[in-house]
Design an enzyme around this catalytic site. Structure first.
Site, PDB file in Angstrom:
ATOM      1  N   GLY A  80       0.974  -1.440  -0.183  1.00  0.00           N
ATOM      2  CA  GLY A  80       0.230  -0.111   0.411  1.00  0.00           C
ATOM      3  C   GLY A  80       0.603   1.167   0.169  1.00  0.00           C
ATOM      4  O   GLY A  80       0.917   1.863   1.524  1.00  0.00           O
ATOM      5  N   SER A 132       1.563   3.497  -3.724  1.00  0.00           N
ATOM      6  CA  SER A 132       0.768   4.811  -4.068  1.00  0.00           C
ATOM      7  C   SER A 132      -0.648   4.792  -4.015  1.00  0.00           C
ATOM      8  O   SER A 132      -0.869   4.249  -3.432  1.00  0.00           O
ATOM      9  CB  SER A 132       0.890   4.382  -6.015  1.00  0.00           C
ATOM     10  OG  SER A 132       2.017   3.997  -6.029  1.00  0.00           O
ATOM     11  N   SER A 152      -1.078  -4.368  -6.139  1.00  0.00           N
ATOM     12  CA  SER A 152      -1.326  -6.153  -6.490  1.00  0.00           C
ATOM     13  C   SER A 152      -1.814  -6.325  -6.328  1.00  0.00           C
ATOM     14  O   SER A 152      -1.300  -6.627  -4.891  1.00  0.00           O
ATOM     15  CB  SER A 152       0.198  -6.175  -7.268  1.00  0.00           C
ATOM     16  OG  SER A 152       1.251  -5.684  -7.265  1.00  0.00           O
ATOM     17  N   GLU A 187      13.747  -4.849  -3.630  1.00  0.00           N
ATOM     18  CA  GLU A 187      13.171  -5.140  -5.227  1.00  0.00           C
ATOM     19  C   GLU A 187      14.411  -6.257  -5.840  1.00  0.00           C
ATOM     20  O   GLU A 187      14.515  -6.839  -6.363  1.00  0.00           O
ATOM     21  CB  GLU A 187      12.500  -4.972  -5.580  1.00  0.00           C
ATOM     22  CG  GLU A 187      11.039  -4.200  -5.663  1.00  0.00           C
ATOM     23  CD  GLU A 187       9.986  -4.074  -5.986  1.00  0.00           C
ATOM     24  OE1 GLU A 187      10.881  -2.249  -6.572  1.00  0.00           O
ATOM     25  OE2 GLU A 187       9.086  -3.779  -6.652  1.00  0.00           O
ATOM     26  N   ASN A 232      10.294   5.075 -16.400  1.00  0.00           N
ATOM     27  CA  ASN A 232      11.453   5.702 -17.307  1.00  0.00           C
ATOM     28  C   ASN A 232      12.245   6.920 -16.625  1.00  0.00           C
ATOM     29  O   ASN A 232      13.409   7.638 -16.104  1.00  0.00           O
ATOM     30  CB  ASN A 232      11.215   5.814 -18.647  1.00  0.00           C
ATOM     31  CG  ASN A 232      11.359   4.679 -19.802  1.00  0.00           C
ATOM     32  OD1 ASN A 232      11.795   3.409 -19.212  1.00  0.00           O
ATOM     33  ND2 ASN A 232      10.914   4.761 -20.464  1.00  0.00           N
ATOM     34  N   GLU A 233      11.031   8.376 -16.356  1.00  0.00           N
ATOM     35  CA  GLU A 233      11.656   9.633 -16.534  1.00  0.00           C
ATOM     36  C   GLU A 233      12.642   9.861 -15.147  1.00  0.00           C
ATOM     37  O   GLU A 233      12.957  10.051 -14.933  1.00  0.00           O
ATOM     38  CB  GLU A 233      10.361  10.258 -16.654  1.00  0.00           C
ATOM     39  CG  GLU A 233      10.064  10.497 -18.042  1.00  0.00           C
ATOM     40  CD  GLU A 233       9.373   8.731 -18.245  1.00  0.00           C
ATOM     41  OE1 GLU A 233       8.178   8.194 -17.953  1.00  0.00           O
ATOM     42  OE2 GLU A 233       9.180   9.287 -19.855  1.00  0.00           O
TER      43      GLU A 233
END
Lengths: 390, 384, 390, 384
Positions: free
Chosen positions: A132, A134, A168, A254, A374-375
């Site tokens: 939990g 974002s 997820s 990760e 990506n940014e």
């Protein structure tokens, strides 16, 4: 591994293969090569039973210390396990958030009681965890979270109000770790202060889970609404007020041995594509041949890079490259898959291999967005890898 | 000498934009997609507004305008993701209607009126790559009658067709184009699920379908000679749709990033985001210039009919623009970009599907290379 | 032109061709197809005589109004002239800074005396101008200029101190227009205030010109040092203090009919490359064929776009694209040229056509830098073309 | 199992960096470039430090190390743009020396000592693409003597060579490799001006050059079998140089943009600049990983000798990294980027030249495609 693989490691690799061949069969055969990530035909219940099968075989927590019930295997064997697991068709691991993210953080920050309570269920494949972090207004800018946690003065419990998104498997999980704002510890100021990481049961009235329909039409992600949701007063992980630091530690977990498992999955997709190209004649097209060679060599480079980045002394400029590299490679693979499919790609295919390639094309669009766009990755590389000014 | 639209052309584009803003809103498109992908009401509106008659010659009852006007409309339809088969039923067959009206005599004019102007959806049954390439045979059975047998494995927009123009091989190896209603006995139409839900597809099979002489619209050399210019026209028309989709993807990305706040300011104020949007703009405007010039050249009075290079130019620029812009549109939407709920994926699907139709970029480039590197060389050597 | 070209324009095109054929011959033949931009064998003296030849033929200032000695030709014929000029092998125009940048600005902002004094020499090809804008510390950020201009109280003259850089052809020019800071008009504040655009003679003791050796080894650009350099008190162009506005107007003149001349030059380079590819077999390579087709179609698109951007009602989002598009196309052409050259590209070639392609490869690196870098162009497109926030 | 350098390897790289920092500074390179492009003092230093003997087998008097060590040195030499022909005179012929030392008997060992360890510059005279492809013939003239005639149109580093290893065709169509000093009578060496001034080239011509039997180092099948692995080794070595050049271009760009101020802050703080630098970093580090793994595989005890895919991987990644980074290095330097005075163009030239040597990216990809798409398929079918 192609290089300098020791006898011990070779034997271990053989052991993994043999176990997988013996156990990923019968009713579990339906899970073979199913990626999990929004894939069609992924039976979550069966996947949980498969996790328990793995646990019985001693294949969960293989890198954990013995005191936590693990096998304490060295990194090289963890790499081999993850690679062989996927090569043998092992399905996407529904338990990986608990096993690879939460568990190491529990080991680092948890109280003895928390470890004793939560690690066994993770190891046994009976307790599943969701993340939990974002929120609708806090994506790339995670520190902008607004979910609030306060103490119920009478019970001492934590009470949580807010909304999380992109969680997820929340609908298949039992617990969620929630990054929230609390007043405690916020005195020092700064947007990274005054947070807490809470361990919260999902099955309670104050929690509502709504699936998010993805580009594929399926739902792996959810929105989770907290409306006076509760958890015990002792279930903050790490110091109250320092939740940001704990949350960042968790994200750092990760990058690990499971990278090679992911790459083995990519290899499977690549092989599907090469086989299709040989079948449908795309392999004879001089331009598609070049692009197929590019992705095939590119995957080998991802593997070389992962092995280099996993070395303990790998500098930040090496490790920071990995996420950007694999996610963009995978997206390219998806685009190429559609071009190799050609006419057939315009129609939704029944054939499982062709459908998998079409799914890949859609699903891989998310790879350059989640877990740091990506940014954001480019920012990090420039600032932390190259020391450029903020 | 500048490349500029005349007032009538501007008006066509603007009024189309207005109509579609109202009749093909995002909400409406979603609704239609859930219900099979054809907006029949919009099709009827398009007929009523004369869009379907725009490029049909005046002697056949149409408005007699050109590819430029079709291109402007098709661009707007692409922008709004309008769920009508304008490309397959109006733009692609336009050269055929012109040919029939000019060279087909009374029966030709009648066919145009019946097929193009009656309000039905009459789809040109090309192969995906725009070739005639059918696996079908047309044979003479009786004095005045023909019989059609074969398969057209993947015909775009056909699932919603009322009538079909199907190519088939004659016993002498040349091709004929046959018009049939979908109710024709022996004709089977099997809809196919498409990646781009806004454009249908069908597998068509004919088993001993009786064909009357009037329904054999064109055959032999006449058809062969028409087909290459027709394919080039159609490619330019499809490119216009791609420009529309690319431009819309850009517009969605700019709107979203200028609204979405992160780190205390609009995402669209970050230089990386601005530069990506600007690169999308470059692609969109160059592709639009290429498409407009190709259409102008097609409509020029002294047009020699050979549009290979302009069509290649329009198709390659527009395909690349559509792919680039729709991909980046997802990226710039961040998390919501890969949800079903937000629109970027609809355009992304359309762009991918479009890239495989009427010849890929690689195929057009190879055709251009033949012209630029092989044929011109031979021509020059012949002169020298 | 391929489209709707009128009879009048066709006749005009024929006239240009005939004149060029008759005059770009004899001693001027040496200038044929010489681009000027740092090109080898560019004889500046001969190029000036050629400018005078053009002037005698009535081909300078063809778009100027009759009152200034021009022919007042419509835009379509200006386009045709520039295109045919280059197609016929016309060399790079050494007088273009005066004719296409300064002259229109003089017409818009100059006093009657300034117009009478300077326009005739530009038109006749006898007076050459250089541009004094950029400084070592002011490139993309032009407003950061530090060159100072003050009045000599006794003579009323302007006295200039500072340094300009990237001044093309300064060593072959007679005059320079200099953007400088002055106190006058600076009261309103802001970094764009308090500037003046001065017309300054180059041949004087206070001016020193040093050539900058470029990537090609040749020198087209210079540094210009002003150490108490002087010009008459009346030789400020436009209002004192508003120099920025005048300077920006002048830059805006760069986009014009000569675009098609530039593209005709690109066409010439492309033809050299296609011819080489046919000769050396690169045209049979399936990958190089694709890239050759890309650049050939791309140039046609640049032309389509230029014709669209030149329309009076073209929106900013159309016109702003042009510079980025042509400069990147040209750079791509240079890279492709080297790949088509293959082995031969590793050696400095004597053959004029091959050497021209190698020069192109080097020179084109500057295209995405000068007159607004790629990065500045993208900023402008986003902010002015798409309305994105600063 | 991780991919990591051992301590000795790290030391080799670090000490090389230190030496080159001092002996091949930017200033020194400029000086050498003006004077013809060979830094003979640095070459002598390289010999003295044992760099040239690094991969020569111990039985021939060398240090017996592998491609990994050569790669680490070559990377540093590329980073510093060191003006010595290490690639053509040390890295490329290394497999030849190993072969001669192991299989060439006493004369083989003598040849290695004479050619590789004597301090002279002995250049392997490959064609630009790394093939044997000579336009030269070697014929037996007397009982113990041979005669060499022919042309080697473009041999890299040859302008500064003391000795040359030249391939020539035997009467039976197979090839031989001939060692000659540049003083050999009848041998003409014509230096060529190169785009990359830091690497020389020469056209070589032989007219009735007498060749003694000892100078025919290798011929027939033995040479043919050696050549493909040698070419793959060399490709990996060249890739290392390209990684060095790419990394240096990145370093120059970062240093310049962090110092250069515009709009009141360092140019390097603009997101567009940072993102470009980060993309350069991605290219550099991926290429480095590919090159290191390829070298590791080459040196692995169980290496089967076939390095086609690793070599293709190293070369394609490194070529792209070098081209991208050196191009962007110029762009990020702005105006000074295209001056002679600043260094970016030196690396840009090197990168372009490197991209055309030892097979282009397209050629390596095609070779990889043959393996991945054609041969593996055949192999599988044969098994099935």
């Amino acid at each position: 591994m192609n290089m300098q693989e020791s006898e011990i490691n070779r034997a271990f690799r053989t052991e993994v293969r043999a176990w997988m061949a013996a156990h990923l069969s019968g009713r579990f055969a339906a899970l073979k090569h199913v990626s999990g990530l929004g894939a069609q035909g992924y039976d979550a219940q069966l996947a949980k039973e498969w996790e328990q099968e793995l646990a019985r075989g001693g294949w969960t927590g293989i890198g954990w210390e013995a005191q936590y019930g693990g096998r304490g295997l060295p990194l090289s064997q963890q790499l081999i396990f993850h690679e062989e697991y996927v090569r043998c068709g092992g399905p996407g691991r529904i338990g990986h958030i608990g096993e690879t993210l939460l568990a190491p953080t529990l080991m680092a920050y948890g109280t003895p009681e928390q470890k004793a309570r939560f690690l066994p269920g993770i190891l046994a494949g009976t307790d599943y965890w969701a993340q939990g972090y974002s929120e609708p207004g806090a994506g790339s800018d995670l520190a902008a979270i607004r979910t609030r946690a306060r103490r119920d003065e009478t019970t001492g419990e934590w009470v949580i109000d807010g909304q999380k998104v992109w969680t997820s498997w929340a609908h298949e999980s039992d617990w969620i770790f929630v990054l929230a704002r609390t007043q405690e510890g916020a005195a020092a100021g700064g947007r990274h202060q005054g947070m807490v990481l809470l361990l919260v049961p999902l099955h309670q009235p104050g929690v509502e889970i709504r699936p998010i329909r993805q580009i594929t039409g399926t739902s792996e992600f959810n929105e989770v609404f907290f409306d006076g949701a509760r958890t015990e007063g002792s279930l903050h992980l790490g110091p109250v007020g320092d939740g940001w630091k704990v949350a960042m530690y968790l994200l750092g977990c990760e990058r690990g041995a499971s990278t090679l498992g992911q790459q083995a999955h990519f290899r499977h997709e690549l092989e599907l594509l090469l086989a299709l190209a040989r079948r449908n004649g795309a392999a004879r097209d001089p331009l598609l041949r070049q692009r197929l060679a590019v992705v095939a060599l590119g995957l080998q480079t991802l593997r070389s890079h992962a092995l280099r980045a996993l070395a303990a002394d790998a500098p930040a400029r090496v490790t920071l490259v990995s996420k950007y590299a694999w996610s963009n490679w995978h997206r390219d693979l998806g685009e190429l898959a559609m071009d190799v499919l050609g006419d057939a790609g315009l129609l939704l295919q029944d054939d499982a291999d062709l459908a998998a390639l079409q799914q890949l094309w859609l699903v891989s669009r998310a790879d350059t967005i989640y877990a740091g766009t990506n940014e954001i990755q480019l920012n990090l590389m420039a600032e932390r890898g190259l020391g450029m000014p903020r | 000498m500048e490349l500029r639209l005349n007032d009538e052309q501007k008006m066509i584009a603007e009024s189309a934009a207005q109509v579609l803003q109202e009749r093909s809103s995002g909400e409406r498109v979603r609704q239609v997609l859930e219900q099979g992908g054809l907006d029949r009401a919009l099709w009827q509106e398009a007929c009523a507004l004369g869009w379907t008659a725009l490029a049909v010659p005046e002697q056949a009852g149409g408005m007699g305008l050109g590819l430029t006007e079709l291109v402007l409309l098709q661009e707007q339809l692409g922008w709004h993701l309008a769920c009508i088969p304008f490309f397959d039923a109006v733009v692609a067959p336009a050269p055929l209607w012109r040919h029939l009206a000019q060279h087909g005599g009374a029966s030709g004019l009648a066919a145009v009126e019946r097929l193009a102007l009656s309000g039905q959806i009459c789809v040109l049954g090309m192969a995906v790559d725009g070739s005639l390439g059918a696996q079908a045979k047309l044979q003479r059975r009786t004095e005045g009658g023909w019989e059609l047998d074969g398969i057209w494995p993947q015909v775009a927009s056909a699932a919603h067709a009322d009538a079909l123009l199907l190519p088939a091989q004659l016993p002498d190896g040349t091709y004929a184009l046959v018009a049939l209603t979908v109710q024709a006995s022996g004709l089977q139409l099997q809809p196919q699920a498409t990646v781009d839900g806004s454009r249908s597809s069908a597998r068509i099979q004919a088993v001993q379908v009786a064909v009357s002489p009037d329904d054999v619209l064109l055959q032999g050399d006449a058809l062969a000679q028409l087909w290459e210019p027709l394919r080039q026209h159609a490619a330019i028309g499809l490119a216009a749709e791609q420009v529309g989709a690319a431009d819309r993807a850009l517009q969605l990305a700019v709107a979203y990033t200028c609204e979405r706040q992160q780190f205390g300011k609009p995402v669209g104020s970050f230089q990386a985001v601005k530069h990506r949007a600007a690169q999308m703009l470059v692609q969109v405007e160059l592709a639009r210039s290429a498409v407009y010039e190709a259409a102008f050249l097609a409509d020029a009075p002294d047009s020699a009919g050979d549009l290979l290079l302009p069509a290649a130019q329009a198709r390659t620029q527009a395909t690349q623009a559509a792919l680039f812009c729709t991909r980046e549109c997802i990226q710039l939407h961040g998390g919501v970009g890969f949800t079903w709920e937000y629109d970027p994926h609809l355009y992304f699907r359309r762009a991918q599907a479009g890239s495989q139709r009427m010849g890929t970029v690689a195929e057009w480039l190879e055709q251009a290379a033949v012209r630029l590197l092989d044929q011109q060389h031979e021509a020059k050597e012949a002169v020298a």
